[in-house]
Design a protein around this motif. Structure first.
Motif, PDB file in Angstrom:
ATOM      1  N   LEU A 200       0.855  -1.185   0.000  1.00 51.89           N
ATOM      2  CA  LEU A 200       0.000   0.000   0.000  1.00 51.89           C
ATOM      3  C   LEU A 200       0.891   1.236   0.000  1.00 51.89           C
ATOM      4  O   LEU A 200       1.884   1.289   0.729  1.00 51.89           O
ATOM      5  N   MET A 201       0.546   2.220  -0.823  1.00 56.48           N
ATOM      6  CA  MET A 201       1.337   3.443  -0.917  1.00 56.48           C
ATOM      7  C   MET A 201       0.406   4.645  -0.914  1.00 56.48           C
ATOM      8  O   MET A 201      -0.574   4.691  -1.648  1.00 56.48           O
ATOM      9  N   ASN A 202       0.724   5.613  -0.075  1.00 56.71           N
ATOM     10  CA  ASN A 202       0.011   6.877  -0.015  1.00 56.71           C
ATOM     11  C   ASN A 202       1.007   8.000  -0.251  1.00 56.71           C
ATOM     12  O   ASN A 202       2.040   8.071   0.429  1.00 56.71           O
ATOM     13  N   ASN A 223      -2.368  11.027  -4.187  1.00 54.84           N
ATOM     14  CA  ASN A 223      -3.005   9.908  -4.877  1.00 54.84           C
ATOM     15  C   ASN A 223      -4.450   9.689  -4.435  1.00 54.84           C
ATOM     16  O   ASN A 223      -5.166   8.900  -5.039  1.00 54.84           O
ATOM     17  N   LYS A 224      -4.889  10.415  -3.399  1.00 51.06           N
ATOM     18  CA  LYS A 224      -6.290  10.343  -2.979  1.00 51.06           C
ATOM     19  C   LYS A 224      -6.811  11.770  -2.772  1.00 51.06           C
ATOM     20  O   LYS A 224      -7.110  12.193  -1.653  1.00 51.06           O
ATOM     21  N   PRO A 225      -6.923  12.539  -3.846  1.00 53.79           N
ATOM     22  CA  PRO A 225      -7.346  13.930  -3.693  1.00 53.79           C
ATOM     23  C   PRO A 225      -8.848  14.036  -3.465  1.00 53.79           C
ATOM     24  O   PRO A 225      -9.630  13.200  -3.915  1.00 53.79           O
ATOM     25  N   ASN A 231      -4.411  18.240  -7.584  1.00 53.58           N
ATOM     26  CA  ASN A 231      -3.141  17.836  -8.198  1.00 53.58           C
ATOM     27  C   ASN A 231      -2.795  18.830  -9.302  1.00 53.58           C
ATOM     28  O   ASN A 231      -3.477  18.895 -10.319  1.00 53.58           O
ATOM     29  N   GLN A 232      -1.731  19.591  -9.069  1.00 56.68           N
ATOM     30  CA  GLN A 232      -1.318  20.622 -10.009  1.00 56.68           C
ATOM     31  C   GLN A 232       0.153  20.431 -10.361  1.00 56.68           C
ATOM     32  O   GLN A 232       0.961  20.063  -9.512  1.00 56.68           O
ATOM     33  N   PRO A 473     -12.351   5.091  -6.275  1.00 66.88           N
ATOM     34  CA  PRO A 473     -12.347   3.797  -6.982  1.00 66.88           C
ATOM     35  C   PRO A 473     -11.844   2.628  -6.142  1.00 66.88           C
ATOM     36  O   PRO A 473     -12.252   1.491  -6.367  1.00 66.88           O
ATOM     37  N   ASP A 474     -10.957   2.878  -5.163  1.00 65.98           N
ATOM     38  CA  ASP A 474     -10.409   1.783  -4.367  1.00 65.98           C
ATOM     39  C   ASP A 474     -11.115   1.630  -3.028  1.00 65.98           C
ATOM     40  O   ASP A 474     -10.622   0.914  -2.148  1.00 65.98           O
TER      41      ASP A 474
END
Length: 718
Positions: A200-202, A223-225, A231-232, A473-474
């Protein structure tokens, strides 16, 4: 010994004679015969004339230059000067030796001198490039040798050589190993042991960088905005602080925008691409190549009312928001809506608890360890071969099995022993004893129990839930519910608060006595899984997500002045409210009526009146959702209606239907743009005073423009 002399007896032309005090004389001339005055021992011979004779110049040193390479030029005692005479406006060219003129002075006008000077500088420039001038004129000189490319070039390009990169944030990596052993004599030794790697990666990182004073880097990634614009990424090259006259004024790569001052041609925000700003004298040119990641909407306010137009394509249904509670509710959906506005169904939900994965631990008192089971309460369309349907499930009035914990053996297996529900044992039991597969048949997660009304809504008669925010989605969605059918109560999953032997977390009716009890409970709640962490379109659970609900972006939607229609974009013809003529008699039916959106008149009574049936809570909701009362309107519904009325039109029906939209993900369906030809378009009116509802999410800062007539209002002041 060499002697140079003039021979007097020859014609007037001078000769250069070389005398050698030996037996021979060599004369360089034009080949005349000469009498020998020295006797027989002296021989005079003539040779060809000199090919490069030295000649004196008669003009000045500027206009009559001597280019003979064998000439040693004038000595340093000859002073060459050019002086300007203001009385005559002429340039005087002088050559002196001391105070005396060596040659007579000459004169040049201002225009002649300017032309000569320009040619002189041009020649000197090319001589420097070719290495023909300078102190090292004997060999070619590299014109770039005097430049320090490592320093001068970098300093010129970036406005300095300092590199400043400042990263901030965190990267969390979680590594794990899942080991389970099943002592089953029917399996081989290798099959009894199952090992799985867990990773698992955050990532939540931001980088601010600068190279010199011209190049800047801005980068944000999560990765979980919460929103897409969180994300810019932007790379900007701005040389205008050093020179306003450079052709290259600005370069931007990444998230860019194109604001325009014109009201006729409007710019765009939230673009991703490359933008180049150049300046050619008084002409400024802005070039951009980008992909637009936003939609533009326009709202018009007149007389206190707010008018908004909307346009939604067939592939823009709301993902991961609306779910049927069971396959029974999905199978009876169209049947229940045949007699709108009356719902023909005796199914009624009594209590619903919805759980969604929570990886932020924002409210520990609402967290619950759940095990979501795909086949729980299902008598048909069962995923796992280990789950056995019940021989006597509860039936509806047409003999169809109802959803209930007794519809198959799964609930009885997981609840027969209270020790099974312990968090450290439940996964190995499900994988070992029941041969269930994680991600397909079940998911064990820490979830938050949502609050009805605030976090989700329920349609009690049709049996579906709507989550009020997008589900990642996850993330996993689980549900436990009770409903009544013909006066009898049925249950699917476990209602929190009734879980033995200890109290489950998240029970709002019986809250834990302290926070420690809420976070250390060792039991899980078994729920019905509506969505897994990895969605697979080949599993029955994929059909539980509703794909017939569209968001038009309205709030407090009213029927007054509401306009809605469905259009088909026929190739070569354009948009029309009917199917192509190749569909036979179906081409005479308006698309609103074809998709069961026009059956009633203004009083909600038959027959159809050619307008959208505005039925609050069913075909339309107050928060701006349009629900088409068929399961797959642009797929199987379209195909079946054409084939039922025109059996010979099956090939045409197959060509028009967009079935891939329902059999696969939206991303995959958009690979077939030729199928995406249906458009939902209309307008609505909302109330407005001094507050204008924009009716949207993910709005980038500063992307809104407000105009009163032709005047653009300033943010913060107007």
């Amino acid at each position: 010994m060499l002697i140079m002399m003039n021979w007097k007896n020859l014609p007037a032309k001078a000769f250069l004679i070389v005398l050698t005090i030996t037996s021979s004389f060599y004369v360089f001339g034009n080949g005349y015969d000469i009498e020998d005055p020295f006797g027989p021992s002296v021989v005079i011979r003539t040779l060809p004339a000199d090919t490069i004779p030295l000649q004196d110049r008669y003009g000045d040193f500027m206009n009559d230059q001597n280019r003979n390479p064998f000439d040693l030029q004038d000595p340093e005692s000859v002073k060459k000067e050019v002086e300007y005479d203001p009385s005559t406006g002429l340039y005087m060219i002088q050559e002196r030796i001391g105070e005396d003129y060596f040659r007579s002075p000459t004169y040049m006008t201002f225009e002649e001198y300017t032309e000569w000077r320009a040619k002189k500088q041009e020649q000197e420039y090319f001589d420097r490039l070719s290495g023909a001038s300078g102190p090292d004129r004997g060999g070619l000189v590299d014109p770039m040798s005097k430049f320090d490319l490592s320093e001068s070039l970098a300093d010129r390009l970036f406005g300095g050589t300092k590199v400043d990169i400042r990263p901030q944030g965190s990267i969390d990596l979680t590594f794990g190993w899942n080991y389970s052993r099943r002592e089953d004599p029917g399996l081989t030794v290798n099959q009894q042991t199952i090992n799985n790697f867990d990773f698992l990666m955050n990532i939540n990182m931001s980088v601010e960088g600068k190279i010199g004073e011209k190049l800047r880097l801005s980068f944000n990634y999560n990765n979980k905005p919460t929103f897409d614009f969180d994300n810019q990424m932007k790379l900007q090259y701005d040389p205008t602080a050093f020179s306003e006259d450079d052709i290259l004024q600005n370069i931007e790569v990444g998230n860019v925008s194109l604001p325009l001052r014109s009201t006729l041609i409007q710019g765009a925000q939230s673009l991703f691409g490359v933008m180049l700003d150049t300046k050619w004298g008084p002409l400024r040119l802005k070039t951009i190549v980008a992909q637009q990641k936003s939609d533009r909407k326009q709202i018009q306010v007149q007389g206190g009312a707010q008018y908004t137009e909307f346009e939604v394509f067939a592939d823009e249904y709301e993902e991961n928001r609306h779910y049927f509670l069971s396959h029974y509710n999905r199978n009876t959906f169209e049947e229940s809506l045949e007699d709108l506005p009356i719902i023909r169904n005796v199914f009624s939900l009594e209590r619903v608890q919805v759980y969604v994965t929570d990886d932020r631990n924002t409210q520990p008192e609402r967290l619950v360890d759940i095990v979501a089971l795909a086949d729980l309460g299902e008598a048909e369309r069962i995923t796992s071969s280990s789950v056995i349907p019940s021989q006597m499930p509860p039936l509806d009035y047409q003999g169809r099995p109802l959803p209930d914990n007794s519809s198959n053996n799964l609930y009885a297996e997981v609840t027969r022993d209270t020790s099974i529900r312990q968090t450290n044992r439940v996964v190995s039991y499900l994988q070992g004893a029941l041969n269930l597969q994680a991600g397909r048949d079940f998911e064990k997660v820490r979830a938050i129990m949502l609050t009805e009304g605030r976090d989700f809504t329920v349609n009690k008669e049709l049996g579906y839930v709507t989550i009020n925010y997008p589900v990642q989605p996850d993330h996993v969605v689980g549900v436990s519910y009770q409903y009544s059918y013909n006066g009898e109560i049925f249950t699917v999953g476990e209602i929190s608060g009734n879980v033995p032997p200890t109290q489950a977390r998240g029970d709002t009716n019986n809250p834990p006595t302290n926070a420690n009890e809420a976070t250390t409970s060792q039991t899980v709640v078994f729920t019905k899984m509506l969505k897994s962490a990895t969605q697979r379109v080949d599993l029955p659970m994929w059909d539980l997500m509703m794909k017939n609900v569209y968001n038009i972006g309205a709030y407090n939607l009213s029927q007054e002045d509401f306009i809605f229609n469905v259009y088909y974009d026929e190739p070569g013809i354009g948009e029309k409210q009917f199917l192509p003529t190749t569909t036979g008699s179906n081409s005479e039916i308006p698309l609103l009526r074809f998709f069961n959106l026009d059956r009633l008149n203004d009083n909600n009574d038959p027959p159809a009146n050619g307008q959208f049936d505005f039925i609050p809570g069913l075909t339309v909701t107050s928060n701006g959702r349009i629900m088409i009362p068929v399961l797959e309107p642009f797929g199987s519904t379209l195909y079946n209606k054409i084939v039922e009325s025109e059996p010979d039109k099956a090939a045409i029906a197959e060509q028009l239907s967009f079935q891939v939209l329902y059999d696969s993900t939206v991303t995959r369906a958009r690979e077939y743009p030729d199928k995406n030809r249906f458009v939902l378009r209309g307008s609505y009116k909302g109330e407005s005073n001094n507050v204008i509802q924009l009716n949207t999410f993910n709005l980038p800062q500063g992307s809104e423009t407000v105009r009163a007539g032709s005047q653009t209002l300033e943010r913060g002041s107007d």
